[in-house]
Design a protein around this motif. Sequence first.
Motif, PDB file in Angstrom:
ATOM      1  N   CYS A  95     -12.158  -4.686   2.029  1.00 35.49           N
ATOM      2  CA  CYS A  95     -13.205  -5.567   2.574  1.00 35.49           C
ATOM      3  C   CYS A  95     -12.676  -6.947   2.904  1.00 35.49           C
ATOM      4  O   CYS A  95     -13.398  -7.767   3.449  1.00 35.49           O
ATOM      5  CB  CYS A  95     -14.389  -5.650   1.618  1.00 35.49           C
ATOM      6  SG  CYS A  95     -14.041  -6.595   0.127  1.00 35.49           S
ATOM      7  N   CYS A 129     -11.096  -5.028  -4.636  1.00 35.82           N
ATOM      8  CA  CYS A 129     -12.036  -5.815  -5.420  1.00 35.82           C
ATOM      9  C   CYS A 129     -12.921  -4.846  -6.214  1.00 35.82           C
ATOM     10  O   CYS A 129     -12.934  -3.651  -5.940  1.00 35.82           O
ATOM     11  CB  CYS A 129     -12.886  -6.699  -4.512  1.00 35.82           C
ATOM     12  SG  CYS A 129     -14.084  -5.807  -3.523  1.00 35.82           S
ATOM     13  N   CYS A 181      -8.830  -8.347  -0.753  1.00 34.76           N
ATOM     14  CA  CYS A 181      -9.052  -6.916  -0.932  1.00 34.76           C
ATOM     15  C   CYS A 181      -8.552  -6.153   0.305  1.00 34.76           C
ATOM     16  O   CYS A 181      -8.824  -6.539   1.436  1.00 34.76           O
ATOM     17  CB  CYS A 181     -10.545  -6.684  -1.148  1.00 34.76           C
ATOM     18  SG  CYS A 181     -11.032  -4.969  -1.182  1.00 34.76           S
ATOM     19  N   CYS A 218     -15.386  -2.704  -4.021  1.00 34.85           N
ATOM     20  CA  CYS A 218     -14.783  -1.615  -3.250  1.00 34.85           C
ATOM     21  C   CYS A 218     -14.294  -0.511  -4.182  1.00 34.85           C
ATOM     22  O   CYS A 218     -14.403   0.664  -3.870  1.00 34.85           O
ATOM     23  CB  CYS A 218     -13.630  -2.134  -2.406  1.00 34.85           C
ATOM     24  SG  CYS A 218     -14.180  -3.113  -1.000  1.00 34.85           S
TER      25      CYS A 218
HETATM   26 ZN   LIG Z   1     -13.270  -5.173  -1.421  1.00 33.92          ZN
END
Ligand SMILES: [Zn+2]
Length: 306
Positions: free
Chosen positions: A122, A141, A119, A144
């Motif tokens: 993150c 992801c 991601c 997020c």
């Molecule tokens: Zn993420």
Amino acid sequence: MNVQMGNVVPDGFVFEREQNVMHGACNGIALLIIPVMAEDQFRIQLHADVERSGGKERLLEYLGMLQQRHSFIQYAGYNGMNMVSVHVASREQEDKENLTIVISELTEKCAEFGLHNCCTRCKNVSLLRAATVDGAPALLCAGCLSQMTEGAKKKENVLLGLIGAVFGVLLGTVLWVLIGQAGFIAGIAGYAIVFCGMKGYELLGKNLSKAGIVICVLLSCLMIAGAEFVSLGIVIFRELGDMYGLTLGDSFALVPAFLQESEVVGEVAKDLVIGYALAIWASYASVKSRWKQVDQEAKPHDVVSF
Ligand SMILES: [Zn+2]
């Protein structure tokens, strides 16, 4: 760049005209391709767990050689976090072929070096979706993606935050008293009181909201007066303790009586006025920036997912 975008999109990729980004996967690795019209280039963007994989050294070595391997590559680099960018010069008719060469080579190397998509935000390796966040292409992801769409609403524990703020403020207060005992105007420690309060709140409460900031500022105002009270008690103890056999506790008990004396009140009031003024002056910018930060974090981003 004088190309028909539809003709350059590599197989397995999709061009999102409105967001001006191509996304797709090759060898199981998702990539983003962004046309950079002004530079007459395409930027191939790979988000991968480079830091956590063991393949970083080999990847960097490979990227270092890329420009020599292909004359159409203008730049190949790694941002030190999770993003690899390869810039491909547009050669119009050859664009699709050149892009395909780079993406298949790059994704083969990912398998070889043990890299996985991660991601953009993150850095977790999980199922990812291509998107643009405030216009910037990204792979996100599910967590997020929803967080950015709705705006981050981090859970805050007000009670724990309050406890943290009290500890922080007390720590700052100790500093105030120490500086005061050393004979300096302690106002500058007012900044430490506010700062430690906010840090403490954030540490235990997990998130500093606007309510948290207000709590910290109020606590700090209270504690500045408290610190002055304690300072006065210590002064009484130091000046009169020996003479009258006073304990520290006795000295604190005498503070209210001393505050009846107009001379003492004048001194204390002067200390407090200067103290509060200095504290406000020193803390204003940091409180204001934290306040703004809360606004920023809460604001939903403009997210378009594909
Ligand atoms: Zn993420």
